[in-house]
Design an enzyme around this catalytic site. Structure first.
Site, PDB file in Angstrom:
ATOM      1  N   HIS A   1      70.274  -3.070 -44.934  1.00 44.80           N
ATOM      2  CA  HIS A   1      69.116  -3.830 -44.493  1.00 44.80           C
ATOM      3  C   HIS A   1      69.074  -4.928 -45.213  1.00 44.80           C
ATOM      4  O   HIS A   1      69.527  -5.259 -46.183  1.00 44.80           O
ATOM      5  CB  HIS A   1      67.841  -2.863 -44.791  1.00 44.80           C
ATOM      6  CG  HIS A   1      67.767  -2.654 -46.335  1.00 44.80           C
ATOM      7  ND1 HIS A   1      68.615  -1.566 -46.798  1.00 44.80           N
ATOM      8  CD2 HIS A   1      67.107  -3.265 -47.350  1.00 44.80           C
ATOM      9  CE1 HIS A   1      68.132  -1.546 -48.185  1.00 44.80           C
ATOM     10  NE2 HIS A   1      67.124  -2.463 -48.456  1.00 44.80           N
TER      11      HIS A   1
ATOM     12  N   GLU B   1      67.785   0.061 -53.113  1.00 43.37           N
ATOM     13  CA  GLU B   1      67.451   1.378 -53.470  1.00 43.37           C
ATOM     14  C   GLU B   1      67.484   2.396 -52.209  1.00 43.37           C
ATOM     15  O   GLU B   1      67.821   3.566 -52.260  1.00 43.37           O
ATOM     16  CB  GLU B   1      65.701   1.307 -53.591  1.00 43.37           C
ATOM     17  CG  GLU B   1      65.538   0.392 -54.671  1.00 43.37           C
ATOM     18  CD  GLU B   1      63.864   0.127 -54.568  1.00 43.37           C
ATOM     19  OE1 GLU B   1      63.093   0.443 -53.653  1.00 43.37           O
ATOM     20  OE2 GLU B   1      63.348  -0.574 -55.555  1.00 43.37           O
ATOM     21  N   VAL B   2      67.717   1.774 -50.924  1.00 43.52           N
ATOM     22  CA  VAL B   2      67.938   2.497 -49.552  1.00 43.52           C
ATOM     23  C   VAL B   2      69.465   2.356 -49.310  1.00 43.52           C
ATOM     24  O   VAL B   2      69.634   0.998 -48.876  1.00 43.52           O
ATOM     25  CB  VAL B   2      66.715   2.351 -48.744  1.00 43.52           C
ATOM     26  CG1 VAL B   2      66.978   3.231 -47.465  1.00 43.52           C
ATOM     27  CG2 VAL B   2      65.319   2.500 -49.135  1.00 43.52           C
TER      28      VAL B   2
ATOM     29  N   ASN C   1      70.110  -6.703 -50.723  1.00 43.83           N
ATOM     30  CA  ASN C   1      70.508  -6.001 -51.971  1.00 43.83           C
ATOM     31  C   ASN C   1      71.490  -5.152 -51.840  1.00 43.83           C
ATOM     32  O   ASN C   1      71.414  -4.528 -50.692  1.00 43.83           O
ATOM     33  CB  ASN C   1      69.123  -5.309 -52.464  1.00 43.83           C
ATOM     34  CG  ASN C   1      68.164  -6.359 -52.918  1.00 43.83           C
ATOM     35  OD1 ASN C   1      68.283  -7.570 -53.321  1.00 43.83           O
ATOM     36  ND2 ASN C   1      66.732  -5.951 -52.507  1.00 43.83           N
TER      37      ASN C   1
ATOM     38  N   HIS D   1      66.338  -8.197 -45.868  1.00 41.74           N
ATOM     39  CA  HIS D   1      64.627  -8.362 -46.231  1.00 41.74           C
ATOM     40  C   HIS D   1      64.597  -9.760 -45.478  1.00 41.74           C
ATOM     41  O   HIS D   1      65.305 -10.519 -45.904  1.00 41.74           O
ATOM     42  CB  HIS D   1      64.284  -8.362 -47.635  1.00 41.74           C
ATOM     43  CG  HIS D   1      64.378  -7.132 -48.235  1.00 41.74           C
ATOM     44  ND1 HIS D   1      63.231  -6.578 -48.881  1.00 41.74           N
ATOM     45  CD2 HIS D   1      65.502  -6.507 -48.823  1.00 41.74           C
ATOM     46  CE1 HIS D   1      63.714  -5.357 -49.336  1.00 41.74           C
ATOM     47  NE2 HIS D   1      65.130  -5.264 -49.450  1.00 41.74           N
TER      48      HIS D   1
ATOM     49  N   ASP E   1      57.885  -4.049 -44.489  1.00 41.58           N
ATOM     50  CA  ASP E   1      58.136  -3.298 -45.801  1.00 41.58           C
ATOM     51  C   ASP E   1      56.830  -2.585 -46.251  1.00 41.58           C
ATOM     52  O   ASP E   1      55.767  -3.326 -46.197  1.00 41.58           O
ATOM     53  CB  ASP E   1      58.691  -4.333 -46.809  1.00 41.58           C
ATOM     54  CG  ASP E   1      59.281  -3.766 -47.834  1.00 41.58           C
ATOM     55  OD1 ASP E   1      60.391  -3.622 -48.140  1.00 41.58           O
ATOM     56  OD2 ASP E   1      58.579  -2.929 -48.616  1.00 41.58           O
ATOM     57  N   ILE E   2      57.095  -1.377 -46.843  1.00 39.87           N
ATOM     58  CA  ILE E   2      55.829  -0.839 -46.966  1.00 39.87           C
ATOM     59  C   ILE E   2      55.118  -1.278 -48.382  1.00 39.87           C
ATOM     60  O   ILE E   2      53.917  -0.861 -48.529  1.00 39.87           O
ATOM     61  CB  ILE E   2      56.249   0.861 -47.459  1.00 39.87           C
ATOM     62  CG1 ILE E   2      55.145   1.589 -46.865  1.00 39.87           C
ATOM     63  CG2 ILE E   2      57.112   1.010 -48.543  1.00 39.87           C
ATOM     64  CD1 ILE E   2      55.369   3.150 -46.918  1.00 39.87           C
TER      65      ILE E   2
HETATM   66  P1  AMP Z   1      66.308  -2.572 -51.407  1.00 37.76           P
HETATM   67  O1  AMP Z   1      65.824  -2.441 -52.893  1.00 37.76           O
HETATM   68  O2  AMP Z   1      66.679  -3.630 -51.012  1.00 37.76           O
HETATM   69  O3  AMP Z   1      66.937  -1.266 -51.100  1.00 37.76           O
HETATM   70  O4  AMP Z   1      64.666  -2.356 -50.684  1.00 37.76           O
HETATM   71  C1  AMP Z   1      64.147  -1.162 -50.070  1.00 37.76           C
HETATM   72  C2  AMP Z   1      62.889  -1.416 -49.510  1.00 37.76           C
HETATM   73  O5  AMP Z   1      62.449  -0.667 -48.744  1.00 37.76           O
HETATM   74  C3  AMP Z   1      61.751  -1.708 -50.745  1.00 37.76           C
HETATM   75  O6  AMP Z   1      61.371  -2.991 -50.404  1.00 37.76           O
HETATM   76  C4  AMP Z   1      60.821  -0.616 -50.272  1.00 37.76           C
HETATM   77  O7  AMP Z   1      59.500  -1.259 -50.240  1.00 37.76           O
HETATM   78  C5  AMP Z   1      61.265  -0.314 -48.652  1.00 37.76           C
HETATM   79  N1  AMP Z   1      60.519   0.758 -48.207  1.00 37.76           N
HETATM   80  C6  AMP Z   1      61.021   2.074 -48.720  1.00 37.76           C
HETATM   81  N2  AMP Z   1      60.545   3.049 -48.015  1.00 37.76           N
HETATM   82  C7  AMP Z   1      59.741   2.315 -46.772  1.00 37.76           C
HETATM   83  C8  AMP Z   1      59.329   2.809 -45.585  1.00 37.76           C
HETATM   84  N3  AMP Z   1      58.914   4.127 -45.449  1.00 37.76           N
HETATM   85  N4  AMP Z   1      58.718   2.028 -44.740  1.00 37.76           N
HETATM   86  C9  AMP Z   1      58.939   0.684 -45.002  1.00 37.76           C
HETATM   87  N5  AMP Z   1      59.481   0.186 -46.150  1.00 37.76           N
HETATM   88  C10 AMP Z   1      60.010   0.970 -46.748  1.00 37.76           C
END
Ligand code: AMP
Length: 122
Positions: A105, A100-101, A92, A107, A34-35
Protein backbone atom coordinates in the site's frame (compact mmCIF):
# COMPACT_ATOMS: atom_id res chain seq x y z
CA UNK A 1 10.23 -12.27 1.51
CA UNK A 2 7.37 -13.72 3.54
CA UNK A 3 4.57 -15.39 1.59
CA UNK A 4 1.37 -13.37 1.15
CA UNK A 5 -0.98 -13.70 4.14
CA UNK A 6 -4.53 -13.99 2.82
CA UNK A 7 -5.85 -12.99 6.25
CA UNK A 8 -4.19 -9.57 6.47
CA UNK A 9 -6.62 -6.74 7.11
CA UNK A 10 -6.33 -5.18 3.65
CA UNK A 11 -7.05 -8.55 2.00
CA UNK A 12 -10.21 -8.71 4.11
CA UNK A 13 -11.14 -5.17 3.00
CA UNK A 14 -10.58 -6.15 -0.65
CA UNK A 15 -12.86 -9.20 -0.22
CA UNK A 16 -15.49 -7.01 1.41
CA UNK A 17 -15.28 -8.91 4.69
CA UNK A 18 -14.66 -5.75 6.68
CA UNK A 19 -15.71 -2.22 5.74
CA UNK A 20 -13.55 0.71 4.71
CA UNK A 21 -14.14 4.40 4.11
CA UNK A 22 -13.69 4.11 0.35
CA UNK A 23 -12.59 7.13 -1.67
CA UNK A 24 -11.69 5.51 -5.03
CA UNK A 25 -11.80 2.20 -6.87
CA UNK A 26 -10.92 1.01 -10.35
CA UNK A 27 -9.67 -2.24 -11.91
CA UNK A 28 -6.21 -1.82 -10.38
CA UNK A 29 -6.59 -0.07 -7.05
CA UNK A 30 -8.79 0.48 -4.04
CA UNK A 31 -8.30 3.59 -1.90
CA UNK A 32 -9.74 4.41 1.50
CA UNK A 33 -9.15 6.82 4.35
CA UNK A 34 -6.62 5.72 6.94
CA UNK A 35 -8.32 4.75 10.19
CA UNK A 36 -5.71 6.73 12.14
CA UNK A 37 -5.01 9.82 10.01
CA UNK A 38 -1.65 11.55 10.34
CA UNK A 39 -2.62 14.56 8.18
CA UNK A 40 -5.85 16.28 7.03
CA UNK A 41 -5.73 14.02 3.97
CA UNK A 42 -4.45 10.51 4.67
CA UNK A 43 -5.49 7.97 2.08
CA UNK A 44 -4.26 4.41 1.64
CA UNK A 45 -4.07 3.01 -1.89
CA UNK A 46 -3.78 -0.74 -2.35
CA UNK A 47 -3.47 -2.82 -5.51
CA UNK A 48 -6.19 -5.38 -6.26
CA UNK A 49 -3.60 -8.17 -6.54
CA UNK A 50 -1.99 -10.04 -3.66
CA UNK A 51 1.42 -8.41 -3.17
CA UNK A 52 3.23 -8.20 0.16
CA UNK A 53 5.25 -5.05 -0.49
CA UNK A 54 6.55 -2.65 -3.12
CA UNK A 55 9.42 -5.10 -3.59
CA UNK A 56 6.98 -7.95 -4.36
CA UNK A 57 4.83 -5.64 -6.52
CA UNK A 58 7.74 -4.35 -8.58
CA UNK A 59 9.16 -7.83 -9.08
CA UNK A 60 5.97 -9.76 -9.79
CA UNK A 61 3.12 -7.50 -10.91
CA UNK A 62 2.41 -7.03 -14.61
CA UNK A 63 3.21 -3.76 -16.39
CA UNK A 64 -0.53 -3.12 -16.58
CA UNK A 65 -1.00 -3.59 -12.83
CA UNK A 66 1.93 -1.30 -12.06
CA UNK A 67 0.95 1.48 -14.43
CA UNK A 68 -2.72 1.19 -13.46
CA UNK A 69 -1.87 1.40 -9.78
CA UNK A 70 0.38 4.43 -10.00
CA UNK A 71 -2.01 6.20 -12.35
CA UNK A 72 -4.71 5.64 -9.72
CA UNK A 73 -2.45 7.13 -7.02
CA UNK A 74 -1.91 10.25 -9.14
CA UNK A 75 -5.61 10.48 -10.02
CA UNK A 76 -6.60 10.33 -6.36
CA UNK A 77 -4.13 13.06 -5.43
CA UNK A 78 -5.52 15.21 -8.22
CA UNK A 79 -9.14 14.52 -7.21
CA UNK A 80 -8.25 15.69 -3.70
CA UNK A 81 -6.62 18.82 -5.18
CA UNK A 82 -3.27 17.99 -3.61
CA UNK A 83 -0.77 18.72 -6.43
CA UNK A 84 -0.95 22.53 -6.20
CA UNK A 85 0.01 22.71 -2.54
CA UNK A 86 2.10 19.57 -2.60
CA UNK A 87 1.76 16.23 -0.88
CA UNK A 88 3.69 13.08 0.06
CA UNK A 89 3.46 9.43 -1.02
CA UNK A 90 5.01 6.82 1.26
CA UNK A 91 5.40 3.04 0.94
CA UNK A 92 6.56 1.64 4.27
CA UNK A 93 8.34 -1.60 3.53
CA UNK A 94 9.35 -4.46 5.81
CA UNK A 95 10.76 -4.31 9.31
CA UNK A 96 13.06 -1.29 8.94
CA UNK A 97 10.37 0.54 6.99
CA UNK A 98 7.82 0.05 9.76
CA UNK A 99 5.30 -1.77 7.55
CA UNK A 100 2.41 -2.99 9.70
CA UNK A 101 0.06 -4.45 7.12
CA UNK A 102 1.63 -7.01 4.73
CA UNK A 103 -0.38 -6.04 1.64
CA UNK A 104 1.44 -3.47 -0.50
CA UNK A 105 0.00 0.00 0.00
CA UNK A 106 0.99 3.61 -0.36
CA UNK A 107 -0.01 6.42 1.96
CA UNK A 108 -1.07 9.70 0.32
CA UNK A 109 -0.59 12.48 2.84
CA UNK A 110 -1.49 16.11 2.34
CA UNK A 111 -3.68 19.05 3.19
CA UNK A 112 -1.06 20.79 5.30
CA UNK A 113 2.70 21.44 5.40
CA UNK A 114 4.08 18.01 6.29
CA UNK A 115 7.45 19.08 7.61
CA UNK A 116 10.66 17.06 7.34
CA UNK A 117 10.39 13.62 5.81
CA UNK A 118 11.91 11.88 8.83
CA UNK A 119 11.84 12.96 12.46
CA UNK A 120 14.73 10.68 13.33
CA UNK A 121 17.92 10.81 11.28
CA UNK A 122 20.18 7.82 10.73
P1 AMP B 1 1.90 0.69 7.40
O1 AMP B 1 2.68 0.96 8.64
O2 AMP B 1 2.46 1.40 6.21
O3 AMP B 1 1.72 -0.80 7.16
O4 AMP B 1 0.48 1.36 7.62
C1 AMP B 1 -0.70 0.67 7.85
C2 AMP B 1 -1.77 1.70 7.97
O5 AMP B 1 -3.02 1.06 7.93
C3 AMP B 1 -1.74 2.50 9.28
O6 AMP B 1 -1.60 3.89 8.97
C4 AMP B 1 -3.09 2.19 9.93
O7 AMP B 1 -3.65 3.31 10.59
C5 AMP B 1 -3.92 1.77 8.73
N1 AMP B 1 -5.03 0.87 9.00
C6 AMP B 1 -5.00 -0.29 9.70
N2 AMP B 1 -6.21 -0.87 9.69
C7 AMP B 1 -7.01 -0.07 8.94
C8 AMP B 1 -8.38 -0.13 8.55
N3 AMP B 1 -9.18 -1.15 8.92
N4 AMP B 1 -8.88 0.88 7.79
C9 AMP B 1 -8.08 1.90 7.43
N5 AMP B 1 -6.80 2.01 7.75
C10 AMP B 1 -6.26 1.04 8.51
Amino acid sequence: MSPYDENNIFAKILRGEIPCDKVYEDDYALAFNDISPQAPVHILVIPKGSYVSIDDFGANASDGEISGFYRAVANIAREKQLPDGGFRVIANTGLNGGQEVPHFHVHILGGTALGPMLTKAA
